[in-house]
Design an enzyme around this catalytic site. Structure first.
Site: not given
Length: 386
Positions: A51, A53, A155
């Protein structure tokens, strides 16, 4: 700009590097700051990998002691594919945590923050919160409903046509727009079209990019009667690229057996209005951990999804062309509405110019609420799309 916001912007920018690669996990970026200096950064690269952190702590080393963590989403406090990050933050001696958004996952939601505070860590939440939520809008919906975030790409020409009167559509949009669509596919878990698109265009529905990190989404074909040709590109390549046929009991069993032998996963679904029940299909795809679904359907499928409130986001490419023709196909067909008051509006609009094409990005809205599946919610801010 306050320093907390400045470092949170950096965390958001880091998180975007993992955008579309972490599903069904959220995109997360982390920054560790000590004495006004960035000492560690990280982002979540893919589900099962470290992760954000944890990577930031590894980069910071001993400098994490007494430092401040900036992270766009609340750290986890439970065992999933990886151990809880909260314990690592506490052990590293983080003194302060600045969090963009609380994690909507009931296993986490607010619990990590309480654990950090109980350990003596000062916690501040809500910094650039709306932008943090918009970044992970697909994750927020998936956690709340168990269903994919459904984005529709279309589109068309300036006069609203997706093909000439003879059915020709290659190419309406320019090269840069088509490249953008391949990036969208690469960031999606699944790409879905109706059977008419397969019959008319015989698409591969794969990602054609130069990057080595590109990934191909699961291909989903909505075909209630099993009309898909055995020689179509998606069937011929089904053993190399996962392909799902969403069909019903109206399809001949012997045809479904052949498709299964060719590597196509057959998904039998209930009928609704004599077609595949799209609500059941979306729920079934969620159970297969398809968090982000890109729809590149024709007018019939597009309208059905819109009418049933199953579309979350729109990517509308408009090319500087005029086709004309009262019978030429349009991107949204179906029954249509009988008064302007019943129209869908597109909100939170962002405009991009891609060479000569115009790209409109927005969220379909009818009445007072954003069409957001079973969890109707709008992230009303100016966060830029990819």
């Amino acid at each position: 700009m306050e320093s907390d916001e400045r470092y949170m912007w950096l965390a958001l920018d880091l998180a975007r590097q993992g955008w579309g690669k972490t599903n069904p996990n959220p995109a997360v970026g982390a920054v560790i700051v000590k004495d006004g200096e960035v000492v560690g950064t990280g982002f979540h690269e893919a589900a099962g990998k470290e992760h954000a952190e944890i990577t930031a702590l590894q980069n910071a080393g001993d400098k994490a002691q007494g430092a401040t963590l900036y992270i766009n989403l609340e750290p986890c406090c439970h065992y999933g594919r990886t151990p809880p990050c909260v314990d690592a933050l506490i052990s590293a001696g983080i003194r302060r945590a600045v969090v963009g958004s609380i994690d909507p996952n009931p296993l986490v939601s607010g619990k990590s923050l309480k654990k950090l505070e109980a350990a003596g860590i000062s916690v501040k939440t809500g910094v650039l919160e709306e932008k943090a939520q918009r970044l992970n809008e697909a994750f927020f919906k998936y956690i709340a409903s168990g269903k994919p975030f459904v984005a529709l790409k279309m589109a068309m020409t300036l006069d609203g046509k997706i093909a000439t009167r003879g059915g020709k559509s290659q190419w309406i949009s320019g090269e840069r727009s088509r490249n953008f669509v391949h990036h969208l596919r690469s960031m999606s878990d699944g790409v879905m079209v109706g059977i008419n698109t397969v019959l008319q265009d015989d698409p591969q529905l794969t990602v054609r990019l130069e990057e080595e990190t590109k990934r191909h989404p699961v291909r989903i074909i909505v075909d209630s009667r099993g009309r898909i040709p055995m020689e179509s590109k998606v069937v011929l390549s089904a053993k190399e690229t996962k392909t799902i046929l969403a069909t019903t009991d109206l399809a001949p069993p012997e045809k479904l057996e052949k498709l299964s032998s060719a590597g196509v996963e057959v998904l039998l679904l209930p009928l609704k209005n004599n077609r595949v029940d799209l609500g059941s299909l979306i729920s079934a795809l969620g159970k297969k951990e398809i968090c982000v679904l890109l729809v590149e359907g024709g007018g019939t499928l597009n309208y059905a999804l819109l009418e049933e409130g199953l579309l979350d986001k729109l990517y509308i490419f408009i090319a500087p062309l005029l086709f004309g023709g009262k019978d030429a196909l349009t991107p949204v067909e179906g029954e249509g509405i009988d008064s302007v008051e019943n129209a869908w509006a597109v909100h939170d609009i962002e405009l991009k110019q891609l060479e000569n094409d115009l790209l409109i990005i927005g969220y379909p809205m009818r009445g007072e609420e954003i069409v957001y599946g079973d969890n109707r919610r709008a992230w009303r801010n100016n966060t830029k799309a990819i």
